[in-house]
Design a protein around this motif. Structure first.
Motif, short mmCIF file in Angstrom:
data_model
loop_
_atom_site.label_atom_id
_atom_site.label_comp_id
_atom_site.label_asym_id
_atom_site.label_seq_id
_atom_site.Cartn_x
_atom_site.Cartn_y
_atom_site.Cartn_z
N THR B 141 -78.86 -10.29 23.78
CA THR B 141 -77.25 -10.72 23.01
C THR B 141 -76.65 -11.52 23.98
N ARG B 143 -72.46 -13.21 23.86
CA ARG B 143 -71.01 -12.82 23.31
C ARG B 143 -69.80 -13.74 24.09
N GLU B 145 -66.59 -14.56 22.63
CA GLU B 145 -65.22 -15.01 22.38
C GLU B 145 -63.71 -15.11 22.62
N PRO B 153 -59.41 -15.28 17.08
CA PRO B 153 -60.74 -15.21 16.78
C PRO B 153 -61.84 -16.74 16.16
N ASN B 156 -65.61 -16.65 16.70
CA ASN B 156 -66.80 -15.71 15.18
C ASN B 156 -66.58 -15.86 14.00
N THR B 159 -69.02 -18.58 13.19
CA THR B 159 -70.24 -18.19 13.11
C THR B 159 -70.63 -17.30 12.12
N ASP B 160 -69.63 -16.30 12.19
CA ASP B 160 -69.97 -15.50 11.27
C ASP B 160 -69.01 -15.23 10.19
N SER B 323 -63.93 -6.70 20.16
CA SER B 323 -64.37 -7.01 19.09
C SER B 323 -66.13 -7.51 19.18
N ASP B 324 -66.73 -8.29 20.49
CA ASP B 324 -67.45 -9.15 20.90
C ASP B 324 -68.81 -7.46 21.22
N SER B 327 -69.29 -5.69 17.94
CA SER B 327 -70.17 -6.95 17.02
C SER B 327 -71.71 -6.59 16.98
#
Lengths: 168, 331
Positions: B141, B143, B145, B153, B156, B159-160, B323-324, B327
């Motif tokens: 993975t 990430r 951000e 943010p 994310n 994309t989320d 936060s990455d 997640s």
């Protein structure tokens, strides 16, 4: 072209439709209709302001058809400039012939510099200018801005445009 | 409880911010089922390694007093290759010419099947496609951000949270230094040079401010958005960039008289990546002042969504990294 027309209608049902039919029959695109129902003219007619886009060659036909059907045409005006933009220029604006910069926009025939504020701090320092440009349509406005950009590049001027969301 | 073993490669402002945030949030992480152990911290002068978990507060105070995190003579790349762990937190200084050591670190991490969380723009601005491909083929993975807009943010969010929307454009202020300088020039009717000096004194601008004031930093962030969100294969060289060094106080006053402010705006949409000073109407959502960052995302379903936040700062950037991490591992 965009036309703004003041017409006068009799105060009886069905008159507005009578007035708008010739515009749509001649492929005009209605932009707005303002019905001044509260202000009768001295002759007891109701003034209505209609704005529409139409091909220039069809305008006379619209006017005569309106008059044939008994609609009073009080005024016809062309709304020439529909689009406006403000930009800022920074650099040696005066020394690079400001008259020429303006002329090159004005000479297009579809756009004009309508306002200019200039700030010149000191002779050797770059000056700043706020320019307002009007154009006959969206496409023409974009073309005028591209033209101004190429003039600015040629004269080493920085051009600051509004953000896109402001344009649309 | 899942044990996640991490390395912190790069221990400058952001790396230290990550260590502080991990200390502060250790209990919270355990509550959500993540036992995060930092097994190595590396800076340019050496490393501290402890497979049982590095003592983060000791590492932070050592960095403060000695200027280095540890005595072991081993590079980040060696740590990534030789010590078994799950995630590489890559916070080395950015290099936009080649991608620098960060690029090597990230590729090595993927080669060894590790996940990568990073704040390092350079490698992504130069070699996004290679990195994304390496991550995919390793099943890792990736990430990042923290590379765009600091605590704001944006990636994310798109994309989320906005998943399913078609993204039409993103535009905004992606560099806090430029925003600070332009805001202060307006407030003080002062020249660019004066307000740059003030920003440098306050630590908002580097001694060599080129990277910020010429729009390069904002351009790199746009490239990351272009690649990660619009699926482009862009590099820094594809960006049309104009900085703020030619802006005069008079131009700001002329703009203000007509209801505008001047901001360094980055925009990315199909076939266009551009950074340039723009007129923004007063009261427009993009007209934020100080060091703030802001971004407006234009979507087909949700309309325009605008977010604003702190674009820099060690704790703020560490927040995006944290936060990455959460997640990835909170499942």
């Amino acid at each position: 072209m965009r036309v703004s027309m003041d017409i006068e209608l009799k105060d009886v049902p069905g008159q507005l439709l009578l007035a708008l039919n010739p515009i749509s029959e001649l492929k005009g695109n209605l932009i707005s209709v303002v019905h001044h129902h509260e202000n009768h003219t001295p002759r007891g007619l109701i003034p209505v302001q209609v704005v529409f886009d139409i091909k220039q060659e069809n305008l006379d036909a619209v006017i005569s058809r309106l008059e044939e059907s008994g609609v009073e045409v009080a005024r016809v005006g062309e709304e020439r400039f529909l689009e406006h933009i403000a930009v800022i220029l920074i650099g040696h604006i005066v020394h690079t012939d400001i008259q020429d910069t303006i002329d090159r926009i004005d000479r297009t025939g579809y756009a004009e510099v309508v306002d200019l504020s200039l700030s010149m701090p000191r002779i050797e320092n770059p000056s700043s200018a706020y320019l307002k440009i009007d154009a006959v349509g969206k496409k023409e406005l974009k073309d005028a801005i591209s033209l101004l950009k190429s003039v600015a590049a040629e004269k080493d001027l920085l051009i600051i445009e509004p953000i896109e969301t402001e344009l649309t | 409880m899942k044990t996640i073993r991490a390395s912190i490669i790069g221990f400058g402002a952001v790396g230290q911010g990550v260590a502080k945030v991990l200390l502060q949030k250790a209990d919270y992480l355990k509550d959500i089922g993540i036992d995060l152990k930092v097994i190595a911290i590396v800076d340019s002068q050496g490393a501290e390694i402890d497979t049982e978990g590095v003592d983060l507060s000791a590492a932070l105070s050592r960095k403060r007093t000695d200027g280095r995190v540890g005595l072991e003579n081993i590079t980040g790349l060696e740590v990534i290759r030789t010590i078994d762990h799950d995630v590489v937190i890559e916070t080395t200084p950015t290099n936009i010419e080649t991608g620098g050591v960060g690029l090597e670190n990230m590729l090595a991490a993927f080669e060894h099947g590790r996940d990568v969380v990073t704040s390092n723009k350079g490698p992504l601005a130069m070699k996004y496609r290679d990195l994304a491909k390496a991550a995919r083929s390793a099943g890792s993975t990736f990430r990042f951000e923290a590379t765009v807009g600091g605590a704001m943010p944006i990636i994310n969010l798109i994309t989320d949270v906005l998943a399913g929307n078609k993204i039409i454009s993103v535009e905004g202020i992606l560099n806090g230094t430029c925003n600070y300088i332009l805001t202060r020039m307006m407030e003080e009717r002062a020249s660019y040079e004066q307000m740059l000096a003030e920003a440098q004194e306050l630590g908002f601008a580097e001694t060599d401010p080129t990277y910020d004031v010429e729009g390069i930093d904002a351009a790199c962030k746009l490239v990351i958005l272009a690649n990660a969100i619009f699926g482009m294969d862009a590099t820094y060289k594809d960006v049309d960039v104009t900085g703020i060094t030619k802006i005069t106080p008079e131009s700001l006053i002329l703009a203000e008289d007509s209801g505008y402010v001047i901001k360094l705006i980055g925009e990315v949409k199909k076939d266009l990546i551009r950074v340039a000073p723009k007129l923004v109407p007063n009261g427009h959502p993009l007209a934020v002042g100080g060091t703030l960052n802001v971004a407006s995302v234009q979507t087909d379903l949700a309309g325009t969504v605008t977010i604003t936040g702190r674009g820099a700062g060690s704790i703020e950037t560490a927040s995006a990294i944290l936060s990455d991490i959460i997640s990835i591992y909170k499942k």
